[in-house]
Design an enzyme around this catalytic site. Structure first.
Site, short mmCIF file in Angstrom:
data_model
loop_
_atom_site.label_atom_id
_atom_site.label_comp_id
_atom_site.label_asym_id
_atom_site.label_seq_id
_atom_site.Cartn_x
_atom_site.Cartn_y
_atom_site.Cartn_z
N HIS A 77 0.83 -1.22 0.00
CA HIS A 77 0.00 0.00 0.00
C HIS A 77 0.86 1.27 0.00
O HIS A 77 0.51 2.26 0.65
CB HIS A 77 -0.95 0.02 1.21
CG HIS A 77 -1.95 -1.10 1.21
ND1 HIS A 77 -3.19 -0.99 0.63
CD2 HIS A 77 -1.89 -2.36 1.70
CE1 HIS A 77 -3.86 -2.13 0.79
NE2 HIS A 77 -3.09 -2.98 1.42
N ASN A 150 -10.33 -2.85 2.27
CA ASN A 150 -9.99 -2.84 0.85
C ASN A 150 -11.25 -2.57 0.03
O ASN A 150 -12.36 -2.55 0.57
CB ASN A 150 -9.41 -4.19 0.43
CG ASN A 150 -7.94 -4.34 0.82
OD1 ASN A 150 -7.24 -3.36 1.03
ND2 ASN A 150 -7.49 -5.57 0.90
N HIS A 341 -4.26 1.10 11.73
CA HIS A 341 -4.04 -0.15 12.48
C HIS A 341 -5.40 -0.79 12.76
O HIS A 341 -6.23 -0.17 13.45
CB HIS A 341 -3.34 0.20 13.79
CG HIS A 341 -2.83 -1.00 14.53
ND1 HIS A 341 -3.37 -2.26 14.39
CD2 HIS A 341 -1.81 -1.13 15.40
CE1 HIS A 341 -2.71 -3.10 15.16
NE2 HIS A 341 -1.76 -2.45 15.78
#
Ligand code: HDD
Length: 714
Positions: A77, A150, A341
């Site tokens: 990413h 995603n 996170h």
């Protein structure tokens, strides 16, 4: 977020060399210690032709800082685009979760969202065939909540143990660093052909979902099953969905490849310009909620991240919306330094035992330590919580907080007991009280062994056009694979999904589908050891088609052409009235019109009016636009001899775009496309100059994005 004051252009008019120093007395150039700099052009030397002196602290500070400007890019990413915005709740979810931002419909929660491609480096192209990261940081009153998802609802692997293998296989091959940002190579397909569990995700990645028209036009998913916990400590399973207000649109693979050459920042620029022009992208947040008691009711395991819950089985309830309304001020400080996170949760949201999620909970803090260089990454402005933060963590590289007093331990009496632990009813986080009684083993559950049913469900749910795109994508990607045995294994796996699909790909590869799917040597677990307990199997699903999985079966919720880019192909002698009428209609509908001509500057219309040119044919390309208009004009036929115009129209036609023409403009179209093609309903033609009906039909047609019937016909 607090903005940085270090504005160099504070009082300057854009592009104006006459800076007014008297208005900018706080804008002196200084060292990092605040010392005003008198000469920023010459280093300190022993004589005007002499050696540079080590004493030059101004030079040394400047060069040292420059030498360290880059930080390691994200291992995955790396290429990202981001924006600020807010989240608003429609209905309180307190029945399911005690998370404050999901209870109070009056709160606007600030968010920072980062979209990314997975495989490419920071400088790679936006239009790579790839998964897109969709990370949202909610700055809630109870602390930061990160939904790190995603644009696809499933993942390649079931266990975090395989993540480094997956990424090593998909990243450029280590000996020659080829290919950048693309999966069309042997190592990736070698790995995939040995990992049947990746088949469902492969269907998504080979579909048009992997080449979105815009980051604003794709869905987002939390992927894993999470838990909502309410104030009675009751748990419900939950899957998160982001649904774009603009609907889902993708480009064609041929376009994607050409866009990569013409404008590798296509998505980044599109997001930036949309926000800059006040066209704020919006997504609605939806949840699928499953009671604890239904955990084992499905044909698949809720903990398996290679599975989705079809919306037809558990509907998605829309609970709020997110609006992105501000571009970052500084790419590095915000987009690059933001640290997401999946383990950043707030009371009311909790994890499940999905083995992929469990591994992620370790990985993300760890990676920030090397990427951002310190355990104090939470103090970087973009990462700071807006909730009060007190604890006894101290020091470390680049600590910003100046902690006072002598107490940095708990329990204490010298600090009056502060900071206190919070009871649950005071908002203290307590993990869900899940009962676990188990053996310590390295094993995968038998309930994770069906790798093909949902891959098939996805493929079967696509329209014929979308299925054809999947076949083409697989043929392209596998066509780049040099090792024949890998292609053969892939054909075997594809035949488990759909025989026709496998046969069509085999034909493109000049191969035949193996009679029996070649058993991957290890089913992803390792044949050379005894750990395989469960052979891959197929479990009959109680749903055969899920329309929600197709892009084309789901037209956008709102019909708009706002921000769509429309090219007007022009030259001297164009009819100004023809341009004016069409431009007005498109602009009223929110589209962006660009006048393209043989050169920049201005062109002269047949009425003698000067028209400003936005782009020359040298720069413009059909793949950067959503639609094309060829206006009327006595001399417009000259366009048919311009090589770039021929390419423009041929590509627009090939990529199923709507093309409108007026009067003599139609002759340009006819001369470039062959006669037969001009009867296509995606071509909107009028003899009348300034035809209002043509303009409104063009606006209406553009809301459909593409004239797909053209592709189906060819
Ligand atoms: Fe990951 C970054 C999404 C599995 C380890 N991941 C990262 C980002 C997204 C995801 C969107 C970019 C965040 C940003 O914009 O800064 N990752 C996912 C999803 C997964 C997933 C949806 C599966 C459902 N990831 C996954 C696993 C591991 C990682 C199994 C390791 C065990 N991911 C990372 C990382 C990254 C990361 C190495 C790189 C940069 C970063 O974290 O901050 O830790």
């Amino acid at each position: 977020m607090k903005k940085n004051d270090n504005h160099n252009e504070k009082n300057a008019k854009e592009g104006d060399l006459e800076l007014n120093k008297s208005n900018a007395t706080d804008q002196f150039l200084t060292t990092n210690q605040g010392v005003k700099i008198n000469d920023n052009n010459n280093s300190l030397k022993a004589g005007e032709r002499g050696a540079s002196l080590l004493e030059d602290f101004i030079l040394r500070e400047k060069i040292t800082h420059f030498d360290h400007e880059r930080i390691p890019e994200r291992i995955v990413h790396a290429r990202g685009s981001a924006a600020h915005g807010y989240f608003e709740l429609y209905n309180s979810m307190e029945k399911y979760t005690k998370a404050g931002f999901l209870n109070d419909t009056n709160t606007k929660t600030p968010v920072f969202v980062r979209f990314s491609t997975v495989a490419g480096s920071r400088g790679s192209t936006d239009l790579a065939r790839d998964v897109r990261g969709f990370s949202v940081k909610f700055y809630t009153q109870e602390g930061n909540y990160d939904l790190v998802g995603n644009n696809m609802p499933v993942f390649f692997i079931q266990d975090a143990m395989k993540f480094p293998d997956l990424i090593h296989a998909v990243k450029p091959e280590p000996h020659n660093e080829i290919p950048q940002a693309a999966s069309a190579h042997d190592t990736f397909w070698d790995f995939i052909s040995l990992m049947p569990e990746s088949m469902h995700m492969i269907m998504w990645v080979m579909s048009d979902r992997a080449i979105p028209r815009s980051l604003r036009m794709m869905e987002g998913f939390g992927v894993h099953t999470f838990r909502f916990i309410n104030d009675k400590n009751e748990s419900h399973f939950v899957k998160f969905h982001w649904k774009p207000k603009l609907g889902m649109h993708s480009v064609l693979w041929d376009e994607a490849q050409k866009i990569s050459g013409k404008n590798s920042d296509f998505h980044k620029q599109d997001l930036w310009e949309a926000i800059d022009s006040g066209n704020f992208p919006e997504w609605e947040l939806g949840v699928q909620i499953i009671p604890e008691s239904d955990e084992h009711k499905f044909d698949f395991d809720l903990l398996d991240p290679t599975k989705l819950i079809p919306e037809e089985l558990v509907p998605v309830t829309i609970i709020g919306k997110m609006v992105l309304n501000r571009n970052p001020d500084n790419f590095f400080a915000e987009t690059e330094q933001v640290a997401f996170h999946p383990g950043h949760v707030v009371p009311g949201i909790d994890f499940t035992n999905d083995p992929l999620l469990q591994g992620r909970l370790f990985s993300y803090t760890d990676t920030q330590l090397s990427r951002l260089g310190s355990p104090n990454f939470h103090e970087i402005p973009i990462n700071r919580t807006i909730a009060p933060m007190h604890n006894n963590q101290r020091d470390g590289h680049m600590r910003q907080e100046i902690a006072t007093g002598k107490v940095s331990y708990h329990p204490n009496s010298l600090g009056g007991g502060c900071p206190f632990q919070a009871k649950i009813d005071e908002g203290g986080f307590a993990s869900f009280n899940e009962r676990i009684d188990a053996h310590k083993i390295r094993e995968r559950s038998d309930s994770f062994s069906d790798h093909f049913s949902q891959a098939k469900l996805f493929y079967d749910s696509q329209t014929a056009i979308e299925q054809e795109h999947i076949i083409k994508a697989l043929s392209f990607e596998l066509g780049k694979v040099e090792t024949v045995a890998i292609r053969e294994r892939m054909l075997g796996l594809l035949s488990e999904i759909d025989k026709i699909l496998a046969n069509k790909v085999a034909k493109e590869l000049g191969m035949v589908v193996p009679k029996e799917a070649k058993k991957p040597i290890n089913h992803g677990v390792g044949a050379d050891d005894d750990h395989i307990k469960h052979e891959p199997k197929i479990v009959k699903q109680n749903i055969e088609i899920s329309d929600a999985l197709s892009i084309l079966k789901n037209p956008p919720p709102i019909s708009t052409i706002a921000t769509r880019q429309i090219a007007f192909l022009c030259c001297d002698g164009v009819n100004a009235a023809s341009i004016k009428n069409m431009k007005l209609a498109l602009k009223d509908a929110g589209a962006v019109v660009k006048i393209i001509a043989p050169h920049l500057g201005t062109i002269l219309s047949e009425e003698g009016i000067e028209i400003s040119v936005d782009q020359s044919y040298l720069i413009a390309a059909s793949v950067l636009f959503d639609g094309v208009f060829i206006p009327a004009g006595k001399e417009i036929l000259k366009l048919k001899d311009i090589k770039e115009v021929k390419e423009f129209i041929t590509d627009s036609y090939k990529h199923c775009k709507y093309i409108a023409t007026e009067n003599q403009g139609t002759d340009v179209l006819k001369s470039i496309l062959n006669k037969e093609n001009v009867n296509d309903a995606g071509l909107l033609i009028s003899e009348t100059i300034g035809d209002k009906n043509l303009a409104s039909s063009f606006v209406n047609a553009l809301t459909k994005h593409r004239f797909w019937e053209r592709e189906a016909k060819s």
